[in-house]
Design a protein around this motif. Structure first.
Motif, mmCIF file in Angstrom:
data_model
loop_
_atom_site.group_PDB
_atom_site.id
_atom_site.type_symbol
_atom_site.label_atom_id
_atom_site.label_comp_id
_atom_site.label_asym_id
_atom_site.label_seq_id
_atom_site.Cartn_x
_atom_site.Cartn_y
_atom_site.Cartn_z
ATOM 1 N N SER A 67 0.996 -1.237 0.118
ATOM 2 C CA SER A 67 -0.208 0.115 0.088
ATOM 3 C C SER A 67 0.924 1.372 0.113
ATOM 4 C CB SER A 67 -0.822 -0.242 1.403
ATOM 5 O OG SER A 67 -1.926 -0.796 1.051
ATOM 6 N N SER A 68 2.121 1.184 0.684
ATOM 7 C CA SER A 68 2.900 2.281 0.663
ATOM 8 C C SER A 68 3.416 2.666 -0.781
ATOM 9 C CB SER A 68 3.882 2.145 1.875
ATOM 10 O OG SER A 68 3.372 1.866 3.033
ATOM 11 N N ARG A 71 0.711 4.004 -2.548
ATOM 12 C CA ARG A 71 0.616 5.751 -2.622
ATOM 13 C C ARG A 71 1.983 6.447 -2.715
ATOM 14 N NH1 ARG A 71 -2.311 3.546 2.224
ATOM 15 N NH2 ARG A 71 -0.261 3.221 3.546
ATOM 16 N N PHE A 72 2.897 6.124 -3.042
ATOM 17 C CA PHE A 72 4.079 6.791 -3.558
ATOM 18 C C PHE A 72 3.980 7.007 -4.763
ATOM 19 C CE2 PHE A 72 8.317 7.140 -5.241
ATOM 20 C CZ PHE A 72 8.830 8.062 -4.507
ATOM 21 N N ASN A 75 0.867 9.417 -5.188
ATOM 22 C CA ASN A 75 1.199 10.839 -5.235
ATOM 23 C C ASN A 75 1.844 11.465 -6.252
ATOM 24 O OD1 ASN A 75 1.186 13.057 -3.250
ATOM 25 N ND2 ASN A 75 3.396 12.626 -3.096
ATOM 26 N N GLU A 84 -8.685 18.209 0.428
ATOM 27 C CA GLU A 84 -8.642 17.204 1.775
ATOM 28 C C GLU A 84 -9.687 16.332 1.768
ATOM 29 O OE1 GLU A 84 -9.796 18.608 5.633
ATOM 30 O OE2 GLU A 84 -7.994 18.156 6.294
ATOM 31 N N GLU A 85 -10.943 16.849 1.057
ATOM 32 C CA GLU A 85 -12.202 16.069 0.980
ATOM 33 C C GLU A 85 -11.969 14.819 0.107
ATOM 34 O OE1 GLU A 85 -15.384 16.943 2.395
ATOM 35 O OE2 GLU A 85 -16.698 15.434 1.354
ATOM 36 N N LEU A 88 -9.259 12.306 1.465
ATOM 37 C CA LEU A 88 -9.998 11.520 2.645
ATOM 38 C C LEU A 88 -10.791 10.138 1.998
ATOM 39 C CD1 LEU A 88 -10.874 10.855 5.635
ATOM 40 C CD2 LEU A 88 -12.527 12.817 5.262
ATOM 41 N N ASP A 91 -8.552 7.596 0.310
ATOM 42 C CA ASP A 91 -7.879 6.969 1.175
ATOM 43 C C ASP A 91 -8.938 5.736 1.733
ATOM 44 O OD1 ASP A 91 -5.715 5.974 2.464
ATOM 45 O OD2 ASP A 91 -5.961 7.490 4.391
ATOM 46 N N ILE A 92 -10.141 6.123 2.203
ATOM 47 C CA ILE A 92 -10.947 5.229 2.624
ATOM 48 C C ILE A 92 -11.388 4.322 1.761
ATOM 49 C CG2 ILE A 92 -13.418 5.154 3.557
ATOM 50 C CD1 ILE A 92 -12.992 7.875 5.243
ATOM 51 N N LEU A 93 -11.634 4.809 0.360
ATOM 52 C CA LEU A 93 -11.999 3.714 -0.578
ATOM 53 C C LEU A 93 -11.061 2.796 -1.104
ATOM 54 C CD1 LEU A 93 -14.498 6.139 -2.233
ATOM 55 C CD2 LEU A 93 -15.262 4.137 -1.259
ATOM 56 N N GLU A 95 -8.549 1.698 0.989
ATOM 57 C CA GLU A 95 -8.541 0.822 2.525
ATOM 58 C C GLU A 95 -9.615 -0.268 1.923
ATOM 59 O OE1 GLU A 95 -6.229 0.323 5.186
ATOM 60 O OE2 GLU A 95 -4.909 1.596 3.972
ATOM 61 N N GLY A 96 -10.799 0.358 1.715
ATOM 62 C CA GLY A 96 -11.773 -0.726 1.554
ATOM 63 C C GLY A 96 -11.704 -1.700 0.364
ATOM 64 N N ASP A 99 -9.311 -4.421 1.734
ATOM 65 C CA ASP A 99 -10.102 -5.503 2.562
ATOM 66 C C ASP A 99 -10.800 -6.492 1.458
ATOM 67 O OD1 ASP A 99 -9.234 -4.354 4.762
ATOM 68 O OD2 ASP A 99 -11.031 -3.199 5.522
#
Lengths: 217, 217
Positions: A67-68, A71-72, A75, A84-85, A88, A91-93, A95-96, A99
């Motif tokens: 995951s890192s 993200r790297f 980015n 920011e919105e 966020l 990031d949440i989606l 992570e989901g 899973d």
């Protein structure tokens, strides 16, 4: 500058790194780990911080943790959201999606049909309606957040490609937004190029599972 | 503005959110979920994107996924690094701390001594030397990256506090840098205040395990 990905001859934990490098337009080549000796040498040379694969060499860094890594590179290509919105939500989606993806990670390692039967019974009826709904709420434009591809889309794409390949397109029929999403993703030039290249590994088979086990154990 | 955390009456997946909100100086209160009905109501109201806890209400957002919650608040308090190099290291070490922490997540749920025996045999001898070495390489200043607290430290802190409480300080004796790290973290005013407040839940016990199971199953 190009990257070098070190992993086994399959998708596994490295596929999210491959998909993200592709979408971020980072050229990469693949060093395939087939023998225990290669793996032990990398560990003894201190190239694997946590003693695990995948690892990506890039600009002098030895990037680990899938995951890192994702993200790297996300980015670098502004695929993490523009405020920011958005950041966020993405990031949440993402992570989901991790899973959700984990339901298929053991395909071949604890059986083939067993893994798919369990995913059909639990993860798919849980996550597909949620992602379908999020795609709808974002305006049915084929993206989870905003109006361009993000890491959240790349995360979901990995799982949806798996479902399509291992279980067939019919599994996606109840989810029109997910089908539209898949069409949008496949028409992305960078994604299309990667999926049709030799860099995209085949799905797990018995040969792959045996090779991974011979390296790790 | 203060936050509201929704979770069971224990640490679990919410503890990283609590520790991060504490270190980020975000005041929060705790809504404890004790009954299945509360949980089902939250789900039916659409407050839990993936149907899971923890959830944090903050500034109109309903934040889910424990690592995303932690990153969100860490970002608010500049605990994610001040340049690309630091951000990368912090992200990788935080992810590693999550893998390490997962060895203790099932404490009480699949037995008490069994979980600790397994952690002592596998996760602890794997991760403690690595984090000890990273603390040394960063200059033995009590932080994993740079010269102030970051999300990487908060992630490691969660695990080290668990080891100290469940297995005793002696387990940390071979790891002088980790001991120094723990002292540094405990002397952080915001962390100290949280750990000595009623917001810090007790370690898992049979009552907690039974309550969680009654909500989820």
């Amino acid at each position: 500058m190009s990257a070098t990905l070190y992993y086994f001859d399959g998708r596994g934990k490295a596929e999210i790194a491959r998909l993200t490098m592709a979408a971020a337009n980072i050229p990469f080549n693949h060093e395939t780990i087939r023998e225990k000796k290669q793996f032990e040498t990398m560990k003894s040379e201190g190239k694997l911080l946590f003693g695990q694969l995948p690892m990506v060499e890039f600009e002098g860094h030895q990037l680990v943790q899938s995951s890192s890594i994702a993200r790297f590179f996300a980015n670098r290509a502004n695929l993490l959201g523009s405020n920011e919105e958005e950041k966020l939500k993405i990031d949440i989606l993402f992570e989901g999606s991790r899973d959700f993806n984990s339901a298929f990670m053991s395909y071949g390692f604890v059986g083939f049909t067993e893994v798919l039967d369990k995913a059909k019974a639990t993860a798919m009826p849980k996550y597909l309606p949620i992602f379908n709904s999020m795609l709808s709420k974002n305006g049915s434009n084929g993206y989870l957040v905003g109006s361009k591809i993000s890491l959240a889309d790349i995360g979901l794409l990995e799982v949806v490609l798996t479902i399509e390949e291992l279980l067939g397109q019919d599994e996606l029929k109840p989810y029109a937004e997910v089908q539209n999403f898949l069409t949008t993703m496949k028409s992305n030039e960078l994604i299309h190029k990667y999926l049709n290249s030799k860099l995209r590994p085949r799905k797990n088979d018995e040969k792959y599972v045996a090779e991974v086990k011979s390296v790790l154990y």
